[in-house]
Scaffold this active site. Structure first.
Site, PDB file in Angstrom:
ATOM      1  CE  LYS A 195       7.294  -7.485  -8.227  1.00  0.00           C
ATOM      2  NZ  LYS A 195       6.222  -7.972  -9.100  1.00  0.00           N
ATOM      3  NE  ARG A 197       1.865  -1.900 -16.853  1.00  0.00           N
ATOM      4  CZ  ARG A 197       0.988  -2.898 -16.928  1.00  0.00           C
ATOM      5  NH1 ARG A 197      -0.245  -2.659 -17.332  1.00  0.00           N
ATOM      6  NH2 ARG A 197       1.351  -4.127 -16.616  1.00  0.00           N
TER       7      ARG A 197
HETATM    8  N1  BES Z   1       8.795  -6.652 -12.829  1.00  0.00           N
HETATM    9  C1  BES Z   1       7.472  -7.136 -12.797  1.00  0.00           C
HETATM   10  C2  BES Z   1       7.197  -8.232 -13.810  1.00  0.00           C
HETATM   11  C3  BES Z   1       7.950  -9.525 -13.642  1.00  0.00           C
HETATM   12  C4  BES Z   1       7.378 -10.600 -12.989  1.00  0.00           C
HETATM   13  C5  BES Z   1       9.196  -9.691 -14.190  1.00  0.00           C
HETATM   14  C6  BES Z   1       8.055 -11.800 -12.874  1.00  0.00           C
HETATM   15  C7  BES Z   1       9.876 -10.889 -14.064  1.00  0.00           C
HETATM   16  C8  BES Z   1       9.298 -11.949 -13.410  1.00  0.00           C
HETATM   17  C9  BES Z   1       6.490  -5.999 -13.090  1.00  0.00           C
HETATM   18  O1  BES Z   1       6.871  -4.755 -12.622  1.00  0.00           O
HETATM   19  C10 BES Z   1       5.201  -6.329 -12.408  1.00  0.00           C
HETATM   20  O2  BES Z   1       5.199  -6.395 -11.214  1.00  0.00           O
HETATM   21  N2  BES Z   1       4.138  -6.512 -13.179  1.00  0.00           N
HETATM   22  C11 BES Z   1       2.857  -6.816 -12.648  1.00  0.00           C
HETATM   23  C12 BES Z   1       1.822  -5.998 -13.375  1.00  0.00           C
HETATM   24  C13 BES Z   1       0.435  -6.116 -12.808  1.00  0.00           C
HETATM   25  C14 BES Z   1       0.382  -5.507 -11.435  1.00  0.00           C
HETATM   26  C15 BES Z   1      -0.533  -5.430 -13.739  1.00  0.00           C
HETATM   27  C16 BES Z   1       2.612  -8.310 -12.858  1.00  0.00           C
HETATM   28  O3  BES Z   1       2.965  -8.828 -13.921  1.00  0.00           O
HETATM   29  O4  BES Z   1       2.094  -8.940 -11.944  1.00  0.00           O
HETATM   30 MN    MN Z   2       6.327  -4.444 -10.628  1.00  0.00          MN
END
Ligand code: BES
Ligand code: MN
Ligand code: ZN
Length: 503
Positions: free
Chosen positions: A280, A354
């Site tokens: 991230k 997921r």
């Molecule tokens: N934990 C994150 C989602 C999230 C983002 C929660 C902001 C709270 C605030 C999740 O694991 C994630 O990183 N999701 C990705 C999925 C994508 C790579 C398909 C996302 O939403 O960017």
């Molecule tokens: Mn994530």
């Protein structure tokens, strides 16, 4: 802060501070007219000068004469009378108590439950007032020095006023319910606020054990070795980049008949989500310590259900892992074999939630549940779609989704449904495995749920994405900055509607 109910005239009860509600442009209530007279028109003057009009969020402090039994009066605007409902009451109580934190008060008396709400009984008004008050005084103080703690000093006692002595029994009951629920919400908030250096999967399991001891329900922790033996390939794939061992936390509250199928709750327990190899960006990455908020909500709900002795069987499952990049982490392109036997192509290691939920949803079927609800901070797309004011709900059973939406409205933790049409399934089909873990940018919250759908097949299932609601970057009427504990009151409202259905 000690809560109790009393049947007294608000103007005859001793208090360091008396909280009174005022409708917007509605000062003709008998109570406020009486007060205005006692105070020689002080309220009228404040209204005329534009200082106070009863709008939501407005507050006015009045200092009555020395013979008045309350030392000061906090007048709270509650907005237009025809829009006043339980959530407005919760918020008004929250704002009032929030304003009194740090003032070293001994006895606060709150007259807000005396404000009538169509379609809400006394018990509901007392519970809402107590919830708003208790949740507004929550602070995460574990790492604060004594000096800053002074600023968080709460009133010693809070008295909620009712009209008649015969209301007291019902009011006491409602206060006791609210106190237990808020204890559970505060625990969920504490777990979310805890920093990542402390919060390993093992630590989360220890906290779950402590909650189980407090509520007298069962907690079993399945360790890494057993997960390997049983084939939790998707969960283990996420965990392999961290030195901290994963685990699966199993909670059971058996309050119903022995042969009744349990309700199953599954909560995402990523104790820190750096994204893995699909790292991230640095900005706000600190907030990803909240990625176990679904798990925290499940622990909190089990605690509340046990403290309230709900006459139902309840199973909670929390897959707990850390998602970090390292030499042992999974790579984009890797293929994992999940507990269900379905294979998953990992195209983005940041779509880890997921993966662990897939195995948890498969695992929970062993309990032959009557229905499954999962909660997860699953997608950034959900924050884009709904912001902070609603969680997304999707599922394979419309009556379950409807009941959850209704529960959300009753407790102020609102849900908004997104579709889960089969058309979305092709976005998570892989060319080399059964599924892929990303569906591209369009409809990110929906395709995450579409990914989960085959793992929940055969059971009534709802998925709640709390990515936007689990954490606040600014305080709200009855939440501080940080973890909100979202999900606990929602699930509890839903479970209570199961055990004593009301129309
Ligand atoms: N934990 C994150 C989602 C999230 C983002 C929660 C902001 C709270 C605030 C999740 O694991 C994630 O990183 N999701 C990705 C999925 C994508 C790579 C398909 C996302 O939403 O960017
Ligand atoms: Mn994530
Ligand atoms: Zn995540």
């Amino acid at each position: 802060m000690e809560l109790k109910a009393r049947a007294k005239d608000p103007f005859k009860v001793k208090a360091s501070c008396l909280i009174l509600g005022a409708w917007e442009k509605g000062f003709s209530t008998p109570l406020l007219s009486r007060l205005d007279q006692t105070m020689q028109g002080a309220i009228r003057r404040a209204v005329r000068s534009g200082e106070f009009s009863g709008k939501k969020g407005e507050m006015l402090i009045l200092h009555p004469s020395p013979e008045f039994p309350a030392q000061k009066i906090l007048l709270v605007g509650v907005g237009p009378r025809n829009q006043f409902d339980l959530e407005q009451l919760r918020q008004a109580a929250g704002r009032a108590l929030g304003a009194l934190v740090g003032q070293h008060l001994s006895q606060v008396v709150c007259a807000l439950p005396l404000l009538a709400i169509p379609q809400a009984g006394l018990a509901e008004r007392i519970q809402a007032t107590a919830e708003g008050s208790l949740l507004a005084t929550y602070r995460f103080t574990r790492y604060q020095s004594r000096k800053t703690l002074q600023e968080t000093l709460l009133p010693k006692g809070l008295t909620l006023l009712v009209e008649r002595p015969k209301d007291l029994e019902q009011a006491d009951q409602a206060i006791s319910t609210a106190t237990r629920i808020c204890r559970a919400v505060s625990l969920a908030r504490d777990l979310v606020n805890e920093p990542g250096n402390v919060k390993s999967p093992e630590w989360l399991a220890d906290q779950a054990r402590a909650a189980a001891a407090e509520g007298e329900f069962n907690c079993t922790v399945i360790d890494r070795q057993s997960l390997v033996r049983d084939g939790f390939g998707a969960l283990l794939g996420v965990a392999q980049g961290s030195e901290r061992e994963p685990c699966l936390i199993l909670l059971e509250h058996l309050g119903g008949p022995a042969d009744a199928a349990p309700v199953a709750l599954v909560g995402k327990g990523v104790v820190f989500d750096a994204g893995g190899i699909s790292l991230k960006p640095a900005e706000k990455m600190d907030e990803m310590k909240m990625d176990m908020a679904g798990g925290a909500a499940v622990i909190g709900t089990l605690l509340a259900a046990a403290l309230l002795k709900l006459p139902i069987n309840l199973v909670g499952v929390i897959p707990a892992v850390e998602n970090l990049p390292s030499g042992s982490a999974i790579r984009p392109g890797d293929i994992l074999t999940s507990l269900s036997g379905k294979t998953i192509e990992v195209l983005n290691t940041d779509a880890e939630g997921r993966l662990i939920l897939a195995d948890a949803l498969t695992y929970v079927k062993r309990f032959a549940p009557s229905l499954v609800i999962d909660l997860a901070t699953l997608t950034g797309a959900c924050v884009i779609a709904l912001g902070q004011h609603a969680s997304a709900v999707l599922g394979n059973d419309q009556s379950l989704v409807r009941q959850l939406i209704k529960a959300g409205e009753s407790c102020g933790e609102r849900l908004w449904q997104l579709p889960l049409w089969d058309e979305y399934d092709q976005q998570v089909k892989s060319e080399v495995a059964d599924l892929k873990n990303t569906g591209g940018r369009p409809a990110g919250t929906i395709t995450a749920a579409a990914f989960l759908k085959p793992f929940a097949e055969g059971t009534r299932w709802a998925h709640i994405d709390i990515a936007g609601t689990a954490w606040r970057d600014k305080p709200a009427p009855y939440a501080t900055k940080g973890g909100t504990g979202v999900g606990v009151r929602l699930l509890l409202a839903y479970l209570q509607s199961l055990s004593c259905p009301r129309s």
